[in-house]
Design a protein around this motif. Structure first.
Motif, PDB file in Angstrom:
ATOM      1  N   LYS A   1      -9.732   2.978  -6.449  1.00 40.15           N
ATOM      2  CA  LYS A   1      -9.107   1.942  -5.646  1.00 40.15           C
ATOM      3  C   LYS A   1      -8.210   1.114  -6.565  1.00 40.15           C
ATOM      4  CE  LYS A   1      -9.945  -1.870  -2.593  1.00 40.15           C
ATOM      5  NZ  LYS A   1     -10.686  -2.248  -1.433  1.00 40.15           N
TER       6      LYS A   1
ATOM      7  N   ARG B   1      -6.186  -2.176  -6.101  1.00 43.34           N
ATOM      8  CA  ARG B   1      -5.970  -3.298  -5.186  1.00 43.34           C
ATOM      9  C   ARG B   1      -4.481  -3.579  -4.970  1.00 43.34           C
ATOM     10  NH1 ARG B   1      -8.202  -9.443  -5.684  1.00 43.34           N
ATOM     11  NH2 ARG B   1      -7.724  -9.983  -3.529  1.00 43.34           N
TER      12      ARG B   1
ATOM     13  N   GLN C   1      -5.143   2.031  -1.247  1.00 41.23           N
ATOM     14  CA  GLN C   1      -6.287   1.618  -0.446  1.00 41.23           C
ATOM     15  C   GLN C   1      -6.872   2.819   0.299  1.00 41.23           C
ATOM     16  OE1 GLN C   1      -7.186  -1.719  -0.499  1.00 41.23           O
ATOM     17  NE2 GLN C   1      -5.534  -2.010  -1.945  1.00 41.23           N
TER      18      GLN C   1
ATOM     19  N   THR D   1       0.818  -1.199   0.000  1.00 41.29           N
ATOM     20  CA  THR D   1       0.000   0.000   0.000  1.00 41.29           C
ATOM     21  C   THR D   1       0.856   1.255   0.000  1.00 41.29           C
ATOM     22  OG1 THR D   1      -1.732  -1.170   1.173  1.00 41.29           O
ATOM     23  CG2 THR D   1      -1.831   1.219   1.226  1.00 41.29           C
TER      24      THR D   1
END
Length: 111
Positions: free
Chosen positions: A77, A79, A83, A25
């Protein structure tokens, strides 16, 4: 000693989901975050930085986060890459979820 409780250094262990996600992330820095900040003008969702209406694309998941300082962020978003927590660098939020908007108007999704 019971072998099930002994850690073997030669055995690769599966990574926990949290560990995998935390490494993947990306957290937006404060300046980057400004591009995602949304305000309400005349009842429509508008990106603060450029004045464009929030207009989510079909077939792409869009998300929002309302920070504890009451700033609203909206973006796509991605993945494993971008996030909800990316908007606030992992800090606490008031609300987060998916969003659908057309020309700045929030749409309600029935599931």
């Amino acid at each position: 000693m019971n072998q099930s409780f002994v850690s073997s250094p030669n055995v690769e262990k599966p990574k926990a989901a949290v560990s995998r996600w935390s490494k993947a992330t990306v957290c937006a820095a404060k300046q980057e975050r400004e591009a995602y900040e949304v305000i309400v003008q005349s009842g429509k969702l508008v990106y603060r930085q450029n004045g464009a209406f929030v207009d989510t694309s079909e077939g792409i998941k869009w998300m929002f986060v309302l920070s504890t300082s009451r700033s609203l962020y909206v973006g796509q978003k991605k993945r494993g890459m971008f996030q909800h927590s990316s908007f606030v660098a992992g800090a606490a939020t008031i609300a987060a979820g998916r969003i659908v908007a057309r020309n700045g108007l929030l749409k309600v999704r029935h599931t």
